[in-house]
Design a protein around this motif. Structure first.
Motif, PDB file in Angstrom:
ATOM      1  N   PRO A  45      45.054  27.358  29.924  1.00  0.00           N
ATOM      2  CA  PRO A  45      44.403  27.672  28.639  1.00  0.00           C
ATOM      3  C   PRO A  45      45.051  28.807  27.863  1.00  0.00           C
ATOM      4  O   PRO A  45      45.089  28.760  26.630  1.00  0.00           O
ATOM      5  CB  PRO A  45      42.975  28.044  29.068  1.00  0.00           C
ATOM      6  CG  PRO A  45      42.750  27.301  30.337  1.00  0.00           C
ATOM      7  CD  PRO A  45      44.081  27.317  31.030  1.00  0.00           C
ATOM      8  N   ILE A  46      45.555  29.819  28.563  1.00  0.00           N
ATOM      9  CA  ILE A  46      46.188  30.937  27.843  1.00  0.00           C
ATOM     10  C   ILE A  46      47.452  30.452  27.147  1.00  0.00           C
ATOM     11  O   ILE A  46      47.674  30.737  25.962  1.00  0.00           O
ATOM     12  CB  ILE A  46      46.501  32.089  28.812  1.00  0.00           C
ATOM     13  CG1 ILE A  46      45.197  32.678  29.358  1.00  0.00           C
ATOM     14  CG2 ILE A  46      47.332  33.165  28.133  1.00  0.00           C
ATOM     15  CD1 ILE A  46      45.390  33.720  30.432  1.00  0.00           C
ATOM     16  N   SER A  47      48.288  29.706  27.850  1.00  0.00           N
ATOM     17  CA  SER A  47      49.519  29.188  27.242  1.00  0.00           C
ATOM     18  C   SER A  47      49.204  28.192  26.137  1.00  0.00           C
ATOM     19  O   SER A  47      49.923  28.121  25.122  1.00  0.00           O
ATOM     20  CB  SER A  47      50.396  28.523  28.306  1.00  0.00           C
ATOM     21  OG  SER A  47      50.797  29.458  29.282  1.00  0.00           O
ATOM     22  N   ARG A  48      48.133  27.405  26.292  1.00  0.00           N
ATOM     23  CA  ARG A  48      47.750  26.464  25.232  1.00  0.00           C
ATOM     24  C   ARG A  48      47.401  27.204  23.956  1.00  0.00           C
ATOM     25  O   ARG A  48      47.781  26.804  22.857  1.00  0.00           O
ATOM     26  CB  ARG A  48      46.559  25.611  25.684  1.00  0.00           C
ATOM     27  CG  ARG A  48      46.939  24.459  26.590  1.00  0.00           C
ATOM     28  CD  ARG A  48      45.960  23.331  26.456  1.00  0.00           C
ATOM     29  NE  ARG A  48      44.676  23.645  27.062  1.00  0.00           N
ATOM     30  CZ  ARG A  48      43.513  23.186  26.635  1.00  0.00           C
ATOM     31  NH1 ARG A  48      43.457  22.423  25.574  1.00  0.00           N
ATOM     32  NH2 ARG A  48      42.403  23.496  27.249  1.00  0.00           N
ATOM     33  N   ARG A  49      46.635  28.296  24.097  1.00  0.00           N
ATOM     34  CA  ARG A  49      46.271  29.069  22.905  1.00  0.00           C
ATOM     35  C   ARG A  49      47.514  29.672  22.244  1.00  0.00           C
ATOM     36  O   ARG A  49      47.609  29.734  21.020  1.00  0.00           O
ATOM     37  CB  ARG A  49      45.266  30.165  23.278  1.00  0.00           C
ATOM     38  CG  ARG A  49      43.884  29.631  23.565  1.00  0.00           C
ATOM     39  CD  ARG A  49      42.828  30.708  23.506  1.00  0.00           C
ATOM     40  NE  ARG A  49      41.510  30.148  23.774  1.00  0.00           N
ATOM     41  CZ  ARG A  49      40.374  30.843  23.733  1.00  0.00           C
ATOM     42  NH1 ARG A  49      40.420  32.136  23.422  1.00  0.00           N
ATOM     43  NH2 ARG A  49      39.210  30.280  23.973  1.00  0.00           N
ATOM     44  N   GLU A  50      48.476  30.104  23.064  1.00  0.00           N
ATOM     45  CA  GLU A  50      49.714  30.652  22.511  1.00  0.00           C
ATOM     46  C   GLU A  50      50.485  29.576  21.739  1.00  0.00           C
ATOM     47  O   GLU A  50      51.043  29.841  20.667  1.00  0.00           O
ATOM     48  CB  GLU A  50      50.569  31.239  23.628  1.00  0.00           C
ATOM     49  CG  GLU A  50      49.997  32.514  24.240  1.00  0.00           C
ATOM     50  CD  GLU A  50      50.816  33.012  25.416  1.00  0.00           C
ATOM     51  OE1 GLU A  50      51.717  32.272  25.868  1.00  0.00           O
ATOM     52  OE2 GLU A  50      50.532  34.123  25.899  1.00  0.00           O
ATOM     53  N   LEU A  51      50.526  28.356  22.298  1.00  0.00           N
ATOM     54  CA  LEU A  51      51.199  27.261  21.604  1.00  0.00           C
ATOM     55  C   LEU A  51      50.538  26.985  20.256  1.00  0.00           C
ATOM     56  O   LEU A  51      51.217  26.770  19.241  1.00  0.00           O
ATOM     57  CB  LEU A  51      51.182  25.990  22.465  1.00  0.00           C
ATOM     58  CG  LEU A  51      52.185  25.914  23.621  1.00  0.00           C
ATOM     59  CD1 LEU A  51      51.905  24.684  24.470  1.00  0.00           C
ATOM     60  CD2 LEU A  51      53.616  25.876  23.101  1.00  0.00           C
ATOM     61  N   TRP A  52      49.209  26.993  20.243  1.00  0.00           N
ATOM     62  CA  TRP A  52      48.506  26.727  18.991  1.00  0.00           C
ATOM     63  C   TRP A  52      48.766  27.829  17.968  1.00  0.00           C
ATOM     64  O   TRP A  52      48.911  27.553  16.771  1.00  0.00           O
ATOM     65  CB  TRP A  52      47.008  26.573  19.251  1.00  0.00           C
ATOM     66  CG  TRP A  52      46.655  25.166  19.608  1.00  0.00           C
ATOM     67  CD1 TRP A  52      46.422  24.652  20.847  1.00  0.00           C
ATOM     68  CD2 TRP A  52      46.536  24.059  18.703  1.00  0.00           C
ATOM     69  NE1 TRP A  52      46.165  23.304  20.775  1.00  0.00           N
ATOM     70  CE2 TRP A  52      46.230  22.916  19.468  1.00  0.00           C
ATOM     71  CE3 TRP A  52      46.665  23.931  17.325  1.00  0.00           C
ATOM     72  CZ2 TRP A  52      46.042  21.663  18.894  1.00  0.00           C
ATOM     73  CZ3 TRP A  52      46.480  22.677  16.742  1.00  0.00           C
ATOM     74  CH2 TRP A  52      46.168  21.561  17.530  1.00  0.00           C
ATOM     75  N   LYS A  53      48.818  29.087  18.414  1.00  0.00           N
ATOM     76  CA  LYS A  53      49.127  30.180  17.478  1.00  0.00           C
ATOM     77  C   LYS A  53      50.502  29.974  16.856  1.00  0.00           C
ATOM     78  O   LYS A  53      50.699  30.190  15.655  1.00  0.00           O
ATOM     79  CB  LYS A  53      49.071  31.519  18.209  1.00  0.00           C
ATOM     80  CG  LYS A  53      47.662  32.007  18.522  1.00  0.00           C
ATOM     81  CD  LYS A  53      47.697  33.335  19.267  1.00  0.00           C
ATOM     82  CE  LYS A  53      46.295  33.793  19.637  1.00  0.00           C
ATOM     83  NZ  LYS A  53      46.320  35.056  20.429  1.00  0.00           N
ATOM     84  N   MET A  54      51.465  29.554  17.674  1.00  0.00           N
ATOM     85  CA  MET A  54      52.811  29.298  17.156  1.00  0.00           C
ATOM     86  C   MET A  54      52.797  28.182  16.124  1.00  0.00           C
ATOM     87  O   MET A  54      53.423  28.277  15.060  1.00  0.00           O
ATOM     88  CB  MET A  54      53.747  28.913  18.306  1.00  0.00           C
ATOM     89  CG  MET A  54      54.107  30.051  19.223  1.00  0.00           C
ATOM     90  SD  MET A  54      55.352  29.525  20.428  1.00  0.00           S
ATOM     91  CE  MET A  54      54.642  30.148  21.908  1.00  0.00           C
ATOM     92  N   VAL A  55      52.052  27.122  16.433  1.00  0.00           N
ATOM     93  CA  VAL A  55      52.008  25.974  15.520  1.00  0.00           C
ATOM     94  C   VAL A  55      51.331  26.361  14.212  1.00  0.00           C
ATOM     95  O   VAL A  55      51.797  25.987  13.123  1.00  0.00           O
ATOM     96  CB  VAL A  55      51.293  24.790  16.198  1.00  0.00           C
ATOM     97  CG1 VAL A  55      50.941  23.710  15.186  1.00  0.00           C
ATOM     98  CG2 VAL A  55      52.185  24.195  17.283  1.00  0.00           C
ATOM     99  N   TYR A  56      50.249  27.125  14.282  1.00  0.00           N
ATOM    100  CA  TYR A  56      49.580  27.549  13.052  1.00  0.00           C
ATOM    101  C   TYR A  56      50.489  28.427  12.183  1.00  0.00           C
ATOM    102  O   TYR A  56      50.444  28.369  10.952  1.00  0.00           O
ATOM    103  CB  TYR A  56      48.288  28.298  13.367  1.00  0.00           C
ATOM    104  CG  TYR A  56      47.116  27.403  13.681  1.00  0.00           C
ATOM    105  CD1 TYR A  56      46.811  26.313  12.876  1.00  0.00           C
ATOM    106  CD2 TYR A  56      46.304  27.649  14.780  1.00  0.00           C
ATOM    107  CE1 TYR A  56      45.741  25.485  13.163  1.00  0.00           C
ATOM    108  CE2 TYR A  56      45.223  26.823  15.081  1.00  0.00           C
ATOM    109  CZ  TYR A  56      44.947  25.749  14.266  1.00  0.00           C
ATOM    110  OH  TYR A  56      43.879  24.928  14.548  1.00  0.00           O
TER     111      TYR A  56
END
Length: 577
Positions: A171-182
């Motif tokens: 979940p932590i890495s998923r949130r980081e990926l989403w921040k990058m995409v946003y």
């Protein structure tokens, strides 16, 4: 009016003359400046549509234009202007981070001063600058995905296609990926994100729901979720009977979906059905509350609800051994040179309990799990199954456990029947016992129609059935499952957990690793592994309650996971100061 990034008209794709169409008469658009989610069950056509948009496949019928270029006649122009990250890790594991970037830069024609500036930008963006010399194969799951994203962005694409980029990522890495995409969206990039995690669909501006190659819904995910408002309920107070109550409740035509949610049961009613009551579900002591729907509730409802196939509990009632826990970790420690991957981890699992082992990628979860299965010898401590030390009495201990690996580990070139026969023999079964064991799992997992098909060509759901049937061939009282549903759609996951709940009802003890936080709520208790230590063990509800605050009044289990990790880091920083 802004032109769409992708325009699709009457698109169809057929891979063989008599095969069903992977994409059928599809007409849709992908808009710029937003994340468009692509969701659907296994085999819905998500990856095929991604590859058609990437101009890696040619349509059978219809037209697809990407950034104004026709996918049939201008594929090279499309390749120059998009970024594509495939579902499977497409990098070279025996090359370093920098070597992978250099190779992909060569392939994409990024040279000279442009290359240097691009590398600096992407390494800073993905926080991989510290790891340029590390082999890609030695990266954690989250870091691999970040490297894949960096390689896909080398040409500053206007359209970025991400095919299930967060599968197997914590979940932590998923949130980081989403921040990058946003942050990319803020710069005008359009993103198509295919996902098996339906909570991610709620992060998208728009979703396209595919099934059997057709669009079932396209629009705001909130609008789709609102469509089943008033039809989702939580049942509290069933206690130890909650799994059998769930199975009984699902038999009703008025209930189209149901899952465990910690100590509660989550139910979705059929359209037009009456609200469930304690009397209607045959449990007078429970309390039933109407709750807000989630996107996953609406998704399963749109697909007609979860399968109603009768689930059986394969195997006999396991033997009971009083006086000791069926699974014990005693100060488990594993060192690799100077690095301690697991540091004095201790826990017990009760008989008939589902225990979830959670943790970020690279935290020591897999190392702990492998020691518990007997696949990795601990440096210190002991792993016990039914009181038997896996390293002092390995044969006797392993005979009492079943193991299902994270990756499909059966023999793809053997048929289903040949795999079953082989594993029956591997577990020491012979003669009548062997034939009975094979027949039992064929019936329990409904494998008869697939017996002569090679295992490698099975649909993902049947691969899971086969892998689980081989793991329990010898009727073990303890079962270890390593991310058994990674990348699997919600319908297949529900079917799989139906088998698990049935086995638990017969007294089997289960330890499972997972990155699906809603799936972790199916567990009785969970243990959180971080930086080689077990930093929390409790029920899902207790962990959520432990992080409740004014800022986070209704924390999810994912919120709890992240908050507990951050709190541990803060304590470590304060102790070091």
């Amino acid at each position: 009016m802004v032109s769409p990034l992708v325009s699709i008209e009457g698109l169809s794709k057929v891979f063989a003359p008599n095969a069903p169409a992977a994409i059928q008469a599809l007409t849709t658009e992908i808009k710029a400046g937003q994340v468009t989610g692509l969701v659907g069950p296994d085999g819905a056509g998500k990856t095929t549509l991604m590859r058609l948009m990437a101009a890696l496949l040619e349509p059978t019928e219809g037209r697809i234009a990407v950034l104004g270029h026709d996918a049939r006649s201008e594929a090279t122009a499309i390749h120059d202007e998009i970024g594509y990250m495939p579902q499977r890790f497409g990098l070279y594991e025996d090359l370093s981070v920098m070597e992978n970037l250099t190779l992909y830069a060569d392939l994409r024609g990024v040279v000279g001063d442009e290359r240097k500036a691009t590398f600096e930008r992407l390494l800073a963006f993905t926080d991989l600058a510290r790891f340029t010399d590390r082999l890609a194969g030695a990266l954690s799951g989250g870091m691999k995905q970040k490297l894949g994203l960096a390689c896909a962005m080398l040409k500053s694409p206007k359209l970025l296609l991400l095919d299930e980029p967060s599968v197997g990522v914590d979940p932590i890495s998923r949130r980081e990926l989403w921040k990058m995409v946003y942050s990319l969206i803020d710069h005008g990039v359009g993103v198509v994100w295919s996902t098996a995690y339906l909570d991610e669909a709620e992060n998208c501006a728009e979703v396209i729901v595919l099934n059997e190659g057709r669009v079932l819904f396209q629009g705001d995910p909130k609008a789709m979720t609102a469509g089943i408002s008033g039809r989702v309920f939580q049942v509290h107070g069933a206690g130890a009977d909650r799994r059998s109550l769930l199975a009984r409740t699902l038999a009703s035509p008025d209930i189209i979906d149901g899952v465990m949610q910690g100590e509660a049961i989550r139910l979705v009613t059929a359209e037009g059905a009456a609200e469930p009551t304690p009397q209607s579900i045959g449990a007078s002591s429970v309390v039933i509350n109407n709750v807000p729907p989630r996107f996953e509730d609406a998704f399963v409802a749109m697909l007609g609800g979860q399968p109603k196939r009768t689930l059986t509990a394969p195997g006999r009632q396991p033997e009971r051994h009083d006086g000791h826990a069926p699974v014990e970790a005693k100060s488990l420690t594993r060192r690799f040179g100077d690095f301690t991957a697991a540091d004095h981890i201790t826990f017990e699992i009760a008989r008939g309990e589902i225990f979830g082992l959670l943790g970020p990628n690279g935290a020591g979860k897999s190392t702990t799990f492998k020691m518990m299965c007997g696949l990795l010898r601990p440096t210190e401590g002991a792993a016990l199954v039914d009181g038997l030390d896996l390293y002092m009495a390995p044969s006797a201990a392993r005979a009492r456990l079943g193991y299902m690996a994270q990756k499909f580990s059966l023999y793809g070139d053997l048929s289903v029947a040949q795999n079953l026969d082989f594993f029956a023999g591997a577990y020491g079964l012979s003669g009548a016992k062997r034939r009975e064991a094979v027949a039992r799992v064929i019936d329990a997992f409904d494998l008869k129609a697939k017996l002569h098909q090679n295992a490698g060509g099975l649909p993902l759901g049947f691969k899971q059935r086969l892998a689980l049937s081989c793991a329990i061939m010898h009727e073990p009282p303890v079962l270890f499952l390593d991310e058994p549903t990674s990348g699997v759609d919600p319908l297949t996951r529900r079917e799989f957990w139906g088998y698990i709940n049935a086995m638990v009802g017969r007294g089997v003890t289960i330890m499972v690793t997972t990155h699906f936080m809603d799936e972790a709520e199916y567990c009785d208790r969970v243990g959180l592994i971080y930086r080689g230590k077990c930093i929390a063990i409790d029920t899902p509800e207790a962990l959520q309650a432990s992080v409740k605050s004014k800022e986070l009044p209704h924390p999810t289990l994912e919120d709890a996971f992240i908050a507990l990790v951050e709190a541990h880091d803060l304590r470590q920083q304060q102790a070091a100061a």
